[in-house]
Design an enzyme around this catalytic site. Sequence first.
Site, PDB file in Angstrom:
ATOM      1  N   GLU A   1      15.444   8.355  -5.527  1.00  0.00           N
ATOM      2  CA  GLU A   1      15.508   7.861  -4.154  1.00  0.00           C
ATOM      3  C   GLU A   1      16.722   8.445  -3.442  1.00  0.00           C
ATOM      4  O   GLU A   1      17.649   8.974  -4.058  1.00  0.00           O
ATOM      5  CB  GLU A   1      15.611   6.328  -4.151  1.00  0.00           C
ATOM      6  CG  GLU A   1      14.465   5.617  -4.846  1.00  0.00           C
ATOM      7  CD  GLU A   1      13.155   5.701  -4.075  1.00  0.00           C
ATOM      8  OE1 GLU A   1      13.198   6.004  -2.859  1.00  0.00           O
ATOM      9  OE2 GLU A   1      12.098   5.486  -4.689  1.00  0.00           O
TER      10      GLU A   1
ATOM     11  N   ASP B   1      17.780   0.166 -13.328  1.00  0.00           N
ATOM     12  CA  ASP B   1      16.337   0.254 -13.591  1.00  0.00           C
ATOM     13  C   ASP B   1      16.061   0.106 -15.090  1.00  0.00           C
ATOM     14  O   ASP B   1      15.197  -0.680 -15.513  1.00  0.00           O
ATOM     15  CB  ASP B   1      15.805   1.592 -13.072  1.00  0.00           C
ATOM     16  CG  ASP B   1      14.334   1.802 -13.391  1.00  0.00           C
ATOM     17  OD1 ASP B   1      13.493   1.221 -12.699  1.00  0.00           O
ATOM     18  OD2 ASP B   1      14.031   2.549 -14.342  1.00  0.00           O
TER      19      ASP B   1
ATOM     20  N   VAL C   1       7.140  -1.777 -17.164  1.00  0.00           N
ATOM     21  CA  VAL C   1       7.962  -1.011 -18.111  1.00  0.00           C
ATOM     22  C   VAL C   1       7.175   0.223 -18.531  1.00  0.00           C
ATOM     23  O   VAL C   1       6.073   0.113 -19.043  1.00  0.00           O
ATOM     24  CB  VAL C   1       8.307  -1.837 -19.366  1.00  0.00           C
ATOM     25  CG1 VAL C   1       9.152  -1.003 -20.334  1.00  0.00           C
ATOM     26  CG2 VAL C   1       9.028  -3.112 -19.000  1.00  0.00           C
TER      27      VAL C   1
ATOM     28  N   HIS D   1       0.839  -1.202   0.000  1.00  0.00           N
ATOM     29  CA  HIS D   1       0.000   0.000   0.000  1.00  0.00           C
ATOM     30  C   HIS D   1       0.872   1.249   0.000  1.00  0.00           C
ATOM     31  O   HIS D   1       0.628   2.207   0.733  1.00  0.00           O
ATOM     32  CB  HIS D   1      -0.933  -0.004   1.217  1.00  0.00           C
ATOM     33  CG  HIS D   1      -2.080   0.972   1.104  1.00  0.00           C
ATOM     34  ND1 HIS D   1      -3.077   0.837   0.177  1.00  0.00           N
ATOM     35  CD2 HIS D   1      -2.381   2.091   1.812  1.00  0.00           C
ATOM     36  CE1 HIS D   1      -3.947   1.822   0.313  1.00  0.00           C
ATOM     37  NE2 HIS D   1      -3.540   2.611   1.300  1.00  0.00           N
TER      38      HIS D   1
ATOM     39  N   VAL E   1       2.135   3.213  -5.461  1.00  0.00           N
ATOM     40  CA  VAL E   1       1.358   2.566  -6.520  1.00  0.00           C
ATOM     41  C   VAL E   1       0.179   1.796  -5.934  1.00  0.00           C
ATOM     42  O   VAL E   1      -0.940   1.870  -6.453  1.00  0.00           O
ATOM     43  CB  VAL E   1       2.245   1.639  -7.367  1.00  0.00           C
ATOM     44  CG1 VAL E   1       1.417   0.933  -8.448  1.00  0.00           C
ATOM     45  CG2 VAL E   1       3.376   2.424  -8.020  1.00  0.00           C
TER      46      VAL E   1
ATOM     47  N   LYS F   1      14.143  -3.068 -17.443  1.00  0.00           N
ATOM     48  CA  LYS F   1      13.053  -2.804 -18.383  1.00  0.00           C
ATOM     49  C   LYS F   1      13.384  -3.282 -19.792  1.00  0.00           C
ATOM     50  O   LYS F   1      12.529  -3.876 -20.464  1.00  0.00           O
ATOM     51  CB  LYS F   1      12.739  -1.303 -18.382  1.00  0.00           C
ATOM     52  CG  LYS F   1      12.151  -0.814 -17.061  1.00  0.00           C
ATOM     53  CD  LYS F   1      12.001   0.698 -17.034  1.00  0.00           C
ATOM     54  CE  LYS F   1      11.417   1.175 -15.718  1.00  0.00           C
ATOM     55  NZ  LYS F   1      11.340   2.657 -15.637  1.00  0.00           N
TER      56      LYS F   1
ATOM     57  N   LYS G   1       9.312  -4.424 -11.780  1.00  0.00           N
ATOM     58  CA  LYS G   1      10.239  -4.710 -12.889  1.00  0.00           C
ATOM     59  C   LYS G   1      11.369  -5.638 -12.470  1.00  0.00           C
ATOM     60  O   LYS G   1      11.822  -6.473 -13.262  1.00  0.00           O
ATOM     61  CB  LYS G   1      10.801  -3.399 -13.443  1.00  0.00           C
ATOM     62  CG  LYS G   1      11.645  -2.607 -12.473  1.00  0.00           C
ATOM     63  CD  LYS G   1      11.972  -1.226 -12.975  1.00  0.00           C
ATOM     64  CE  LYS G   1      10.802  -0.294 -12.860  1.00  0.00           C
ATOM     65  NZ  LYS G   1      10.443   0.107 -11.481  1.00  0.00           N
TER      66      LYS G   1
END
Length: 405
Positions: free
Chosen positions: A185, A196, A127, A9, A12, A200, A100
């Site tokens: 971050e 990252d 992605v 939670h 997203v 993807k 991802k």
Amino acid sequence: MISVAIMGHGTVGSGVAEILTTHKQKLFKAVGEELYVKHILDLREFPDSPLADRFTKNFEDIVNDIEVRVVVEVMGGTNPAYDFVKRCLQAGKSVVTSNKELVAKHGAELLAVAKENNANFLFEASVGGGIPIIRPLSQCLVANEVDEIAGILNGTTNFIFGKMINDNMDFSDALKLAQDLGYAERNPEADIEGHDACRKICILASLAFGKHIYPDNVYTKGISEITLDDVKYADSLNYVIKLIGDVKKTEDGKLDILVAPMLLSKDCILSDINDVFNGILVKGDCTGDVMFYGKGAGKLPTASAVVADVVDCAKHLKARKRIFWTDSDGSQVASYKDSKTAMYIRVAGKGEMAQSLFPDSEIMKADGNTVLMTQEYKFGEIEEKIAKLNENGEKVLSAIRIGNL
């Protein structure tokens, strides 16, 4: 009524819960039944949430509830997400994820588990956030032989480059601003070192070419060594620098796949993508170039893609979606040393040795440095030449690929 569980939670997950509860009528029309949020898994307390009575801290409440048909995983990471997702699929529950890292590391296995149990494992949001790309690749472009996929797959690095290009910020200041605005971050390694984007492009390559590509098999270089000087010199040469994930077939049928900063001509369609936006270029033999563009992250854009997968699962409770790839040992990935590319190389001083090692280069002198825009070489050869320059005292300040997109 179709019961849905949400695992996580955070940004997203709360967006998914919000859409499922505030867009009930629209979703009912799409599915033909109500989508009901029955459980939300999180270790934290949310007493002020309108769904406060649905929260649980026990995963067993979800996996053992036979009424739950679709599970949303938005926890991030692989532990405990991998175990939870696998168990849900083994229980015959369809799973939707935006994770991802999970898909890039375990996609082939989880797709196989879903197939064995007549369930779906969907990951549109993994992605490009809210940009539709997984479904177009697997459905709309299915008649095409994909020749190449290339894109700006990380909004944080794109934002940083934008500040360097437009606001004359150096890398560290642009990174700090990205952190202050919540785009990066506190530990930005996954973004700025390319991990990252690597995850993807692995997912896109696995889907497009049918065999799993693991991140460990992909050459990955981030943007932390890019300087403001490089950005300025690139601009003067009519280029911009972007972090690009790219995969294409080689002549012998292998896959040339990498993540790296590239100089893109200002005529390239990807060069105009700025701020936190992503852009993905797919080259098909029938369609030619197709471009997907939009915000690659954010609460509601990403949640929107997740909910679209939930709807798809709800429509296919008794039939699997035809989305699949097989596992692999990485042998289909070409060595990064064999990848051919032209290079931007900046050396201190007159660069006489560099000019002899890279003949027929375009040369620019600036601020006591020499910039070479080389011809195309295998990357292994380029590494050897750069090592030779450094060994002989001709310091290489920057070496960046020149994209051919």
